[in-house]
Design a protein around this motif. Structure first.
Motif, mmCIF file in Angstrom:
data_model
loop_
_atom_site.group_PDB
_atom_site.id
_atom_site.type_symbol
_atom_site.label_atom_id
_atom_site.label_comp_id
_atom_site.label_asym_id
_atom_site.label_seq_id
_atom_site.Cartn_x
_atom_site.Cartn_y
_atom_site.Cartn_z
ATOM 1 N N SER A 191 10.489 -11.761 6.089
ATOM 2 C CA SER A 191 10.838 -11.153 7.368
ATOM 3 C C SER A 191 10.677 -12.152 8.517
ATOM 4 C CB SER A 191 9.959 -9.923 7.617
ATOM 5 O OG SER A 191 10.224 -9.363 8.887
ATOM 6 N N TYR A 196 8.327 -1.634 0.015
ATOM 7 C CA TYR A 196 7.315 -0.847 0.713
ATOM 8 C C TYR A 196 6.013 -1.629 0.638
ATOM 9 C CZ TYR A 196 4.181 2.946 1.968
ATOM 10 O OH TYR A 196 3.231 3.712 2.588
ATOM 11 N N PRO A 197 5.406 -1.980 1.769
ATOM 12 C CA PRO A 197 4.218 -2.851 1.772
ATOM 13 C C PRO A 197 3.078 -2.291 0.936
ATOM 14 C CG PRO A 197 5.071 -2.558 3.986
ATOM 15 C CD PRO A 197 5.803 -1.579 3.116
ATOM 16 N N MET A 198 2.564 -3.118 0.047
ATOM 17 C CA MET A 198 1.419 -2.724 -0.776
ATOM 18 C C MET A 198 0.780 -3.992 -1.353
ATOM 19 S SD MET A 198 1.248 -0.059 -3.985
ATOM 20 C CE MET A 198 1.761 1.299 -2.932
ATOM 21 N N THR A 199 -0.517 -4.069 -1.255
ATOM 22 C CA THR A 199 -1.241 -5.216 -1.805
ATOM 23 C C THR A 199 -1.028 -5.274 -3.315
ATOM 24 O OG1 THR A 199 -2.909 -4.948 -0.089
ATOM 25 C CG2 THR A 199 -3.526 -6.273 -1.996
ATOM 26 N N GLN A 240 11.873 -3.270 5.521
ATOM 27 C CA GLN A 240 10.711 -2.515 5.071
ATOM 28 C C GLN A 240 11.091 -1.043 4.951
ATOM 29 O OE1 GLN A 240 6.907 -3.126 7.092
ATOM 30 N NE2 GLN A 240 6.501 -0.922 6.953
ATOM 31 N N GLU A 259 8.586 3.778 -1.726
ATOM 32 C CA GLU A 259 9.101 3.012 -2.856
ATOM 33 C C GLU A 259 10.487 3.471 -3.294
ATOM 34 O OE1 GLU A 259 6.173 4.359 -2.558
ATOM 35 O OE2 GLU A 259 4.560 3.027 -3.246
ATOM 36 N N ASN A 268 2.122 -15.936 -2.900
ATOM 37 C CA ASN A 268 2.909 -15.127 -1.986
ATOM 38 C C ASN A 268 3.727 -15.970 -1.014
ATOM 39 O OD1 ASN A 268 2.080 -12.798 -3.156
ATOM 40 N ND2 ASN A 268 1.075 -11.942 -1.356
ATOM 41 N N THR A 318 6.616 -9.955 4.102
ATOM 42 C CA THR A 318 6.216 -10.427 5.428
ATOM 43 C C THR A 318 6.734 -11.832 5.680
ATOM 44 O OG1 THR A 318 4.199 -9.085 5.366
ATOM 45 C CG2 THR A 318 4.251 -10.905 6.929
ATOM 46 N N SER A 335 1.562 -7.586 -2.878
ATOM 47 C CA SER A 335 2.896 -8.148 -2.652
ATOM 48 C C SER A 335 3.355 -8.099 -1.195
ATOM 49 C CB SER A 335 3.919 -7.406 -3.517
ATOM 50 O OG SER A 335 3.967 -6.031 -3.160
ATOM 51 N N THR A 336 2.526 -7.562 -0.300
ATOM 52 C CA THR A 336 2.921 -7.437 1.099
ATOM 53 C C THR A 336 3.305 -8.781 1.712
ATOM 54 O OG1 THR A 336 1.439 -5.551 1.360
ATOM 55 C CG2 THR A 336 2.198 -6.618 3.378
#
Length: 204
Positions: free
Chosen positions: A171, A158-161, A183, A187, A140, A168, A163-164
């Protein structure tokens, strides 16, 4: 990349460092016949008995440093230079109190000396020192850097494990890497933003 397939997993181990009975019972059968088992409170052929907690308490001032003793033992067994381990420990604990750093260095040194003494001819492995250097970083962290160098200038997600961490990272580093990170609320919105970003608008 290679034309020849490479398979990373190994099913037999040269060295097993077992810090508790559970790990010993679970993995001992995976050690090669010529391999070495390092654990505590075991007097058995092929087993190097190292009292991690006792050494940590006596030499470093507390059982909490038992893991560092174990790392020192493993460093000696693998033939790694002790100074290399010391540098890593100093870097790892640089934000801690000086006594914590010194205690970890003592624990590592004691473990290294004990491992070198008890292993001797039983441990033929030596990691030769190399001039080239490599970085061990998480995926990551690698993906956003590679994307920026490949020319990526916009990311919507859209944050999701799991790939968050990618969005991040971008950013936090968008000014340095030149990548605008947005963000999205879901999706679908992220996909629409991406489509809009790659669509060339009307000319002047």
């Amino acid at each position: 990349m290679s034309e020849i397939p490479h398979n990373a997993p190994l099913f037999k181990a040269d060295v097993l460092l077992a810090l508790n009975d559970g790990a010993l019972h679970k993995y001992e059968g995976l050690v090669k016949k010529a391999g070495v088992v390092v654990t505590k409170n075991r007097t058995k052929k092929g087993v190097i008995d190292i009292p991690f907690e006792h050494i940590a308490e006596e030499k470093a001032g507390g059982k909490i440093y038992a893991n560092t003793v174990a790392v020192g033992v493993l460093t000696a067994i693998l033939g790694v230079d002790l100074n290399t381990l010391k540098i890593i420990l100093e870097r790892t604990f640089q934000g801690k109190d000086k006594t914590v750093v010194e205690a970890n260095l003592k624990a590592a040194t004691e473990g290294f000396e004990r491992g070198a003494h008890d292993c001797q001819d039983r441990c033929p492995w030596t990691l030769k020192q190399r001039d080239d250097q490599y970085l061990l970083i998480a995926g990551n962290d690698t993906i956003p850097i590679a994307a920026a160098y490949a020319g990526c200038r916009f990311i919507s997600a859209y944050p999701m494990t799991p790939s968050t961490g990618i969005i991040t990272f971008l950013s936090q580093e968008q000014d340095r890497l030149g990548v605008f990170a947005e963000q999205a609320e879901d999706e679908i919105a992220a996909v629409n933003m991406a489509l809009g970003a790659v669509t060339e608008g009307p000319g002047p």
